[in-house]
Design a protein around this motif. Sequence first.
Motif, short mmCIF file in Angstrom:
data_model
loop_
_atom_site.label_atom_id
_atom_site.label_comp_id
_atom_site.label_asym_id
_atom_site.label_seq_id
_atom_site.Cartn_x
_atom_site.Cartn_y
_atom_site.Cartn_z
N GLY A 9 -26.73 -71.41 14.32
CA GLY A 9 -26.93 -72.36 13.36
C GLY A 9 -26.35 -71.89 11.95
O GLY A 9 -25.97 -70.77 11.73
N SER A 53 -22.94 -77.08 10.18
CA SER A 53 -23.18 -78.37 10.06
C SER A 53 -23.61 -78.74 11.27
O SER A 53 -23.40 -78.41 12.58
N GLU A 54 -24.77 -79.64 11.30
CA GLU A 54 -25.25 -80.31 12.18
C GLU A 54 -24.31 -81.07 13.17
O GLU A 54 -24.36 -80.82 14.29
N ALA A 75 -30.79 -72.65 16.20
CA ALA A 75 -30.24 -73.77 15.27
C ALA A 75 -30.55 -73.54 13.88
O ALA A 75 -30.57 -74.52 13.22
N TYR A 78 -32.29 -76.31 11.43
CA TYR A 78 -32.09 -77.49 12.11
C TYR A 78 -33.26 -77.53 13.22
O TYR A 78 -33.55 -78.66 13.47
N SER A 82 -33.93 -81.51 13.20
CA SER A 82 -32.85 -82.18 13.58
C SER A 82 -33.34 -83.01 15.16
O SER A 82 -33.01 -82.32 16.36
N ILE A 85 -29.67 -82.94 17.13
CA ILE A 85 -29.65 -81.66 18.19
C ILE A 85 -30.55 -81.76 19.23
O ILE A 85 -29.96 -81.49 20.43
#
Length: 146
Positions: A9, A53-54, A75, A78, A82, A85
Amino acid sequence: MPNILVIHGPNLNMLGKRNQNFYGSRSLEDINNIIERKANEIDFNVDIYQFSSEGDIITKLNEAFNEYDGVIINAGAYTHYSIAIRDAIEILKIPVIEVHLSNIYNRDEFRKKSVISPVCKGQISGFGYVSYLLALEAIKYLLQED
Ligand SMILES: O=C1C[C@@](O)(C(=O)O)C[C@@H](O)[C@@H]1O
């Protein structure tokens, strides 16, 4: 030969320049070479990506459906917030292993929470680049059990 997807990530492309006490001195390229060597040893094919980016992470996780036998994901930040995700991981029917270079439980309070852990097969945290190698081993054993 099992096909394994490895996702790094955000900010992991900066390894070697980030705080070495947490993340070690190796660059992402060094770590990817070590991952590939280990994969060769155990007869795995690995596809390795780094996304900042996510959305890119989610797109790749969606594409992994029916394409891979396992996923290893770091990740980055995130991990801690997130839900998107998390939901993308939940869709997959293959083992997803969450990895971290640093031990996320002996750092900042906000790092202690992983929102993706509940939908991952397991988590490996705190062993530096070795976390990725342990994750490959874990998938190897899991696939042997099937
Ligand atoms: O970017 C990262 C890297 C990390 O996932 C790790 O590998 O230790 C830990 C996260 O808290 C952090 O945001």
